[in-house]
Motif scaffolding. Structure first.
Motif, PDB file in Angstrom:
ATOM      1  N   GLN A  98      -0.875 -23.102 -33.824  1.00  0.00           N
ATOM      2  CA  GLN A  98      -0.755 -21.856 -33.071  1.00  0.00           C
ATOM      3  C   GLN A  98      -1.027 -20.633 -33.935  1.00  0.00           C
ATOM      4  O   GLN A  98      -1.817 -19.750 -33.555  1.00  0.00           O
ATOM      5  N   THR A  99      -0.371 -20.553 -35.087  1.00  0.00           N
ATOM      6  CA  THR A  99      -0.508 -19.369 -35.932  1.00  0.00           C
ATOM      7  C   THR A  99      -1.923 -19.237 -36.469  1.00  0.00           C
ATOM      8  O   THR A  99      -2.523 -18.147 -36.419  1.00  0.00           O
ATOM      9  N   SER A 100      -2.508 -20.327 -36.946  1.00  0.00           N
ATOM     10  CA  SER A 100      -3.853 -20.251 -37.533  1.00  0.00           C
ATOM     11  C   SER A 100      -4.899 -19.917 -36.477  1.00  0.00           C
ATOM     12  O   SER A 100      -5.753 -19.038 -36.687  1.00  0.00           O
ATOM     13  N   LEU A 106       8.487 -10.530 -28.912  1.00  0.00           N
ATOM     14  CA  LEU A 106       8.035 -10.174 -27.568  1.00  0.00           C
ATOM     15  C   LEU A 106       7.416  -8.779 -27.564  1.00  0.00           C
ATOM     16  O   LEU A 106       6.356  -8.555 -26.973  1.00  0.00           O
ATOM     17  N   ALA A 107       8.082  -7.832 -28.221  1.00  0.00           N
ATOM     18  CA  ALA A 107       7.585  -6.455 -28.252  1.00  0.00           C
ATOM     19  C   ALA A 107       6.276  -6.356 -29.025  1.00  0.00           C
ATOM     20  O   ALA A 107       5.296  -5.760 -28.543  1.00  0.00           O
ATOM     21  N   LEU A 108       6.231  -6.943 -30.221  1.00  0.00           N
ATOM     22  CA  LEU A 108       5.032  -6.861 -31.055  1.00  0.00           C
ATOM     23  C   LEU A 108       3.858  -7.589 -30.406  1.00  0.00           C
ATOM     24  O   LEU A 108       2.729  -7.079 -30.377  1.00  0.00           O
ATOM     25  N   GLY A 109       4.127  -8.773 -29.871  1.00  0.00           N
ATOM     26  CA  GLY A 109       3.054  -9.567 -29.277  1.00  0.00           C
ATOM     27  C   GLY A 109       2.450  -8.904 -28.057  1.00  0.00           C
ATOM     28  O   GLY A 109       1.222  -8.804 -27.931  1.00  0.00           O
ATOM     29  N   THR A 110       3.298  -8.432 -27.145  1.00  0.00           N
ATOM     30  CA  THR A 110       2.778  -7.810 -25.924  1.00  0.00           C
ATOM     31  C   THR A 110       2.080  -6.483 -26.227  1.00  0.00           C
ATOM     32  O   THR A 110       1.073  -6.149 -25.597  1.00  0.00           O
ATOM     33  N   LEU A 111       2.595  -5.730 -27.196  1.00  0.00           N
ATOM     34  CA  LEU A 111       1.949  -4.472 -27.568  1.00  0.00           C
ATOM     35  C   LEU A 111       0.557  -4.732 -28.138  1.00  0.00           C
ATOM     36  O   LEU A 111      -0.415  -4.054 -27.766  1.00  0.00           O
ATOM     37  N   LEU A 112       0.448  -5.716 -29.023  1.00  0.00           N
ATOM     38  CA  LEU A 112      -0.845  -6.035 -29.632  1.00  0.00           C
ATOM     39  C   LEU A 112      -1.853  -6.475 -28.577  1.00  0.00           C
ATOM     40  O   LEU A 112      -3.000  -5.999 -28.549  1.00  0.00           O
ATOM     41  N   VAL A 113      -1.440  -7.352 -27.675  1.00  0.00           N
ATOM     42  CA  VAL A 113      -2.351  -7.836 -26.635  1.00  0.00           C
ATOM     43  C   VAL A 113      -2.742  -6.711 -25.682  1.00  0.00           C
ATOM     44  O   VAL A 113      -3.912  -6.602 -25.289  1.00  0.00           O
ATOM     45  N   THR A 114      -1.799  -5.861 -25.327  1.00  0.00           N
ATOM     46  CA  THR A 114      -2.095  -4.738 -24.433  1.00  0.00           C
ATOM     47  C   THR A 114      -3.160  -3.827 -25.031  1.00  0.00           C
ATOM     48  O   THR A 114      -4.115  -3.428 -24.350  1.00  0.00           O
ATOM     49  N   VAL A 115      -3.021  -3.509 -26.306  1.00  0.00           N
ATOM     50  CA  VAL A 115      -4.003  -2.653 -26.986  1.00  0.00           C
ATOM     51  C   VAL A 115      -5.375  -3.328 -27.010  1.00  0.00           C
ATOM     52  O   VAL A 115      -6.409  -2.698 -26.731  1.00  0.00           O
ATOM     53  N   ILE A 116      -5.399  -4.625 -27.340  1.00  0.00           N
ATOM     54  CA  ILE A 116      -6.669  -5.363 -27.397  1.00  0.00           C
ATOM     55  C   ILE A 116      -7.331  -5.394 -26.026  1.00  0.00           C
ATOM     56  O   ILE A 116      -8.541  -5.170 -25.896  1.00  0.00           O
ATOM     57  N   LYS A 165      15.227 -24.833 -37.206  1.00  0.00           N
ATOM     58  CA  LYS A 165      14.881 -23.407 -37.256  1.00  0.00           C
ATOM     59  C   LYS A 165      13.667 -23.237 -38.170  1.00  0.00           C
ATOM     60  O   LYS A 165      13.785 -22.964 -39.363  1.00  0.00           O
ATOM     61  N   SER A 166      12.488 -23.393 -37.603  1.00  0.00           N
ATOM     62  CA  SER A 166      11.261 -23.423 -38.401  1.00  0.00           C
ATOM     63  C   SER A 166      10.323 -22.253 -38.148  1.00  0.00           C
ATOM     64  O   SER A 166       9.361 -22.064 -38.887  1.00  0.00           O
ATOM     65  N   LEU A 167      10.563 -21.483 -37.087  1.00  0.00           N
ATOM     66  CA  LEU A 167       9.632 -20.419 -36.715  1.00  0.00           C
ATOM     67  C   LEU A 167      10.127 -19.059 -37.184  1.00  0.00           C
ATOM     68  O   LEU A 167      11.226 -18.626 -36.824  1.00  0.00           O
ATOM     69  N   GLY A 168       9.310 -18.393 -37.998  1.00  0.00           N
ATOM     70  CA  GLY A 168       9.625 -17.042 -38.429  1.00  0.00           C
ATOM     71  C   GLY A 168       9.087 -16.015 -37.453  1.00  0.00           C
ATOM     72  O   GLY A 168       8.529 -16.353 -36.412  1.00  0.00           O
ATOM     73  N   LEU A 169       9.213 -14.742 -37.803  1.00  0.00           N
ATOM     74  CA  LEU A 169       8.756 -13.663 -36.924  1.00  0.00           C
ATOM     75  C   LEU A 169       7.257 -13.749 -36.667  1.00  0.00           C
ATOM     76  O   LEU A 169       6.794 -13.578 -35.534  1.00  0.00           O
ATOM     77  N   LEU A 170       6.463 -14.022 -37.721  1.00  0.00           N
ATOM     78  CA  LEU A 170       5.010 -14.130 -37.541  1.00  0.00           C
ATOM     79  C   LEU A 170       4.674 -15.267 -36.588  1.00  0.00           C
ATOM     80  O   LEU A 170       3.846 -15.102 -35.682  1.00  0.00           O
ATOM     81  N   ASP A 171       5.322 -16.426 -36.778  1.00  0.00           N
ATOM     82  CA  ASP A 171       5.051 -17.571 -35.911  1.00  0.00           C
ATOM     83  C   ASP A 171       5.398 -17.257 -34.458  1.00  0.00           C
ATOM     84  O   ASP A 171       4.634 -17.585 -33.541  1.00  0.00           O
ATOM     85  N   ALA A 172       6.557 -16.618 -34.242  1.00  0.00           N
ATOM     86  CA  ALA A 172       6.981 -16.286 -32.875  1.00  0.00           C
ATOM     87  C   ALA A 172       6.035 -15.278 -32.238  1.00  0.00           C
ATOM     88  O   ALA A 172       5.696 -15.385 -31.050  1.00  0.00           O
ATOM     89  N   THR A 173       5.592 -14.292 -33.011  1.00  0.00           N
ATOM     90  CA  THR A 173       4.664 -13.290 -32.489  1.00  0.00           C
ATOM     91  C   THR A 173       3.321 -13.912 -32.147  1.00  0.00           C
ATOM     92  O   THR A 173       2.715 -13.605 -31.109  1.00  0.00           O
TER      93      THR A 173
END
Length: 474
Positions: free
Chosen positions: A168-170, A263-273, A10-18
């Protein structure tokens, strides 16, 4: 290859997943596909409607998947959801299509996109530079560079999820920052006369085909819907892989919360961009210039207008970063699907083993081999067009699975419930079915081959599973 019986870490936090979601979504599409969308719609208004509908569908699907990911926080994502909702046959058909074409051909296409834009800086890596020739078959420098990048990223991810997540994150943070800077300079350089022409034109909401010579061709009735669905293909492809974090559920901390939220944060951010990027395009280039952009590379034409001759170098570097990070996310997530299939006895047994770094390394490497073959085939672009319809079919089935599970398994623990249920899931299903139907009618050459590839999974399932073992829901 050293193997261990240890579980996923269990190594991925919320930021990593987003960042996995964002990085897997943003590849080269946003820099290219707007040309074809403008060509099919013929107006800035309808072009933005395409992106709005695509963003709505993607965000709705992500919010719906939150319920599935909270119920089944296991490695494999969509494969697991389809298995739980419909049983092993349908989930295998998805897994087969995923490995045969969807994931591996996408990895190949993104890898070749990386190589093509690298050639702007290093021309000897161009797709027109052939290193091997045999009869009518040729292998270009771009194809070999794509394979090399896929191998490097596979090796990085085989060294453990922490190696993959750092890359991925960087890279995704750099990618987001670069896009935001492009947006900033683009809006600062906005040309009032171009914006006025694109948005104040009396034909703003007239859907017509815009030809490269600047002339328009009217659509007859129902054919306008076919053109609209064709325009949607590019936008949907640019927004695909939004479910990447669900595939690595076994490695995410507090998965019942963080998968759905990522999923929600990532797709929302990409949609806005994506929406802002296309708005910026309409303030820099007339639609006629978009459809005439060399090789549809709208972003390069925009960068030249904003930054001058140096703009091509800036965009080339941005796309190299973008596609490198995109492929890392896709490679990382894909292997977890094959791992889950192997655990069900429906894929190579070794794909279900974790190595000493607690990752399915064998699954990563066989994915690498398949993607490399697609790189050498030169047919990945055609196949990606063919499977867009199939990808949406599986999304529709997965979201319909939410409704099915509410009926058939009402006692399952649901830490999170689909937002707007049942209205939004049903609306997505209807929109998805409309898109699929229009593609089948108006683009049969780009739909039936993909559907046939998927359907081949049914006889293959019974061939490798002759006893038709019944999967027992745990």
């Amino acid at each position: 290859m050293s193997e261990s019986k240890q579980d996923f870490q269990k190594s991925l936090g919320l930021l990593d997943a987003t960042m996995l979601v964002v990085g897997s979504m943003i590849g080269s599409g946003i820099f290219i596909v707007s040309a074809d969308i403008a060509r099919n719609t013929g107006s800035a208004g309808w072009m933005m409607v395409v992106w709005l509908i695509c963003g709505f569908m993607t965000l709705t699907a992500a919010l719906s998947y939150g319920e599935l990911s909270a119920m089944f926080p296991k490695a494999g994502g969509q494969y697991i959801y389809l298995r739980e909702a419909y049983g092993p046959v349908l989930s295998f058909v998805f897994g087969w299509t995923f490995f045969a074409v969807i994931q591996t051909a996408t990895i190949a296409a993104v890898g070749v996109a990386f190589a093509k834009f690298t050639a702007y800086l290093f021309p000897f890596m161009d797709e027109d530079v052939y290193l091997l020739e045999w009869s009518d078959y040729r292998v270009s420098a771009a194809q070999l560079l794509a394979i090399a990048v896929i191998i490097v990223l596979t090796y990085i991810n085989s060294r453990g999820v922490n190696s993959g997540k750092r890359v991925q994150t960087s890279i995704t943070l750099i990618k987001i920052g670069s896009l935001l800077l492009l947006l900033l300079f683009g809006f600062l350089a906005l040309k009032h006369e171009v914006w006025t022409w694109n948005w104040d034109n009396i034909s703003l909401w007239s859907m017509r085909r815009l030809n490269t010579d600047g002339t328009y061709a009217s659509y007859d009735g129902f054919s306008a819907m076919g053109a609209f669905s064709a325009a949607m293909v590019g936008a949907l492809f640019s927004s695909d892989s939004w479910h990447s974090s669900s595939a690595v559920a076994g490695e995410i901390k507090n998965p019942q919360r963080n998968i759905g939220l990522s999923l929600a944060l990532g797709t929302l951010l990409v949609t806005v961009i994506y929406l802002l990027t296309n708005l910026m395009y309409t303030g820099i280039l007339p639609l006629e210039a978009m459809v005439n952009a060399p090789k549809d590379r709208v972003a390069m034409s925009v960068a030249q207008e904003v930054f001058g001759p140096f703009g091509i170098t800036i965009i080339a570097i941005m796309i190299m970063i973008s596609t490198f990070g995109c492929n890392n996310g896709i490679i990382l997530a894909g292997a977890r699907v094959y791992y889950s299939m192997a655990k069900d006895g429906l894929f190579f047994k070794r794909a279900g083993k974790l190595n000493a770094h607690a990752v399915p390394a064998w699954a990563l490497w066989i994915q690498c081999v398949a993607a490399s073959i697609w790189c050498l085939s030169g047919k990945y672009g055609d196949l990606l067009d063919m499977i867009t319809c199939v990808v949406v079919i599986f999304y529709v089935l997965a979201i319909a699975g939410i409704i099915r599970l509410r009926i058939t398994r009402p006692d399952l623990n649901r830490p999170y419930k689909a937002f707007g249920y049942p209205f939004l899931p049903i609306l997505y299903i209807l929109m998805g079915l409309a898109f699929i139907g229009l593609m089948v009618i108006f683009k049969p050459n780009y739909t039936w081959p993909g559907i046939i590839i998927a359907l081949l999974g049914i006889p293959i399932y019974y061939l490798i599973n002759p006893k038709r073992r019944k999967y027992e829901v745990s």
